[in-house]
Design an enzyme around this catalytic site. Sequence first.
Site, mmCIF file in Angstrom:
data_model
loop_
_atom_site.group_PDB
_atom_site.id
_atom_site.type_symbol
_atom_site.label_atom_id
_atom_site.label_comp_id
_atom_site.label_asym_id
_atom_site.label_seq_id
_atom_site.Cartn_x
_atom_site.Cartn_y
_atom_site.Cartn_z
ATOM 1 N N TYR A 177 -29.014 17.289 -42.538
ATOM 2 C CA TYR A 177 -28.270 18.167 -41.624
ATOM 3 C C TYR A 177 -27.984 19.476 -42.338
ATOM 4 O O TYR A 177 -27.169 19.523 -43.261
ATOM 5 C CB TYR A 177 -26.973 17.476 -41.191
ATOM 6 C CG TYR A 177 -26.096 18.237 -40.235
ATOM 7 C CD1 TYR A 177 -26.543 19.350 -39.534
ATOM 8 C CD2 TYR A 177 -24.781 17.820 -40.013
ATOM 9 C CE1 TYR A 177 -25.721 20.031 -38.650
ATOM 10 C CE2 TYR A 177 -23.950 18.491 -39.126
ATOM 11 C CZ TYR A 177 -24.418 19.590 -38.452
ATOM 12 O OH TYR A 177 -23.598 20.280 -37.581
ATOM 13 N N LYS A 192 -31.805 17.889 -38.989
ATOM 14 C CA LYS A 192 -31.079 18.590 -37.932
ATOM 15 C C LYS A 192 -30.830 19.996 -38.449
ATOM 16 O O LYS A 192 -30.098 20.194 -39.420
ATOM 17 C CB LYS A 192 -29.757 17.875 -37.626
ATOM 18 C CG LYS A 192 -28.861 18.614 -36.636
ATOM 19 C CD LYS A 192 -27.500 17.924 -36.501
ATOM 20 C CE LYS A 192 -26.558 18.725 -35.602
ATOM 21 N NZ LYS A 192 -25.204 18.129 -35.532
#
Length: 291
Positions: free
Chosen positions: A135, A163
């Site tokens: 992320y 992400k």
Amino acid sequence: MSFGRLITAMVTPFNEKLEIDWEVTGRLIDYLIDEQKSDSLVVSGTTGESPTLTDDEKEALFRFAVNRAAGRCKIIAGTGSNDTAHSIELTRLAEEAGVDGVLLVAPYYNKPNQEGLYRHFKAIAESTSLPVMLYNVPGRTGVSLSVETTLRLARLPNVFATKECASVEQMTEIVKDAPEGFVLYSGDDALTLPALAVGAQGIVSVASHVVGADMAKLIEAYSEGRVAEAAKINARCYPFFKGLFHCPHPVPNPVAVKYALTQKGLPVGGVRLPLVEASEDEAAFIRKLLG
């Protein structure tokens, strides 16, 4: 393992004492799966106020979500932090709880260099058999995973996705050189359609709490080549993509989406300090947005 194309970063419902409200948490999970068409849910991510949840609360959330979802969608546990050893321990607890994967935010505040970032994620990934999603969210962490470091991590056997809350250019470079089986998700609702256009798998979304069903249709339309239809749906959703973060000025997530859910009949409660609830002008903006 497929985690689908629409993943919701789920808020954590609180009661009036700002304790986890388990009854509403169950209702929210059902709503996100059945009504908003989420393929997977992230629990105890940033949107779930992970910085102010205790480890015991996180472990309880992992177990509760797995049991409530009962195989209807995948559960991804937010186990990242700025302490590698702590992240490894949280990941162990998540694996024991039966989650399907983990989301690891880049370590915040410490500001490690790229080698430090690589070793952090590598150590956590090697501590677990679970699929790992990186992320990268520079606006919250103060550091950014480079394309090169992301692709280096992508070669680890259980690191399956990232992400990305960086630029479309960075997304493009990652997709272009990613090894087979490694996928990219946008972490910015407003970039859902552009990210799909450069090869993203899907979106890890906040707005899907409110317009998830439309977002699922957007993704489906684009993936089936109905680009003009996808663009129309995107235009319809765009006020929510922006409004839940700027209402009418920047507001920290998940303040706005929690207020929006309460207005929709899901009393997910307030936020824990240092976050504060929506001001009256912010609340009025969100009510108008919801129509």
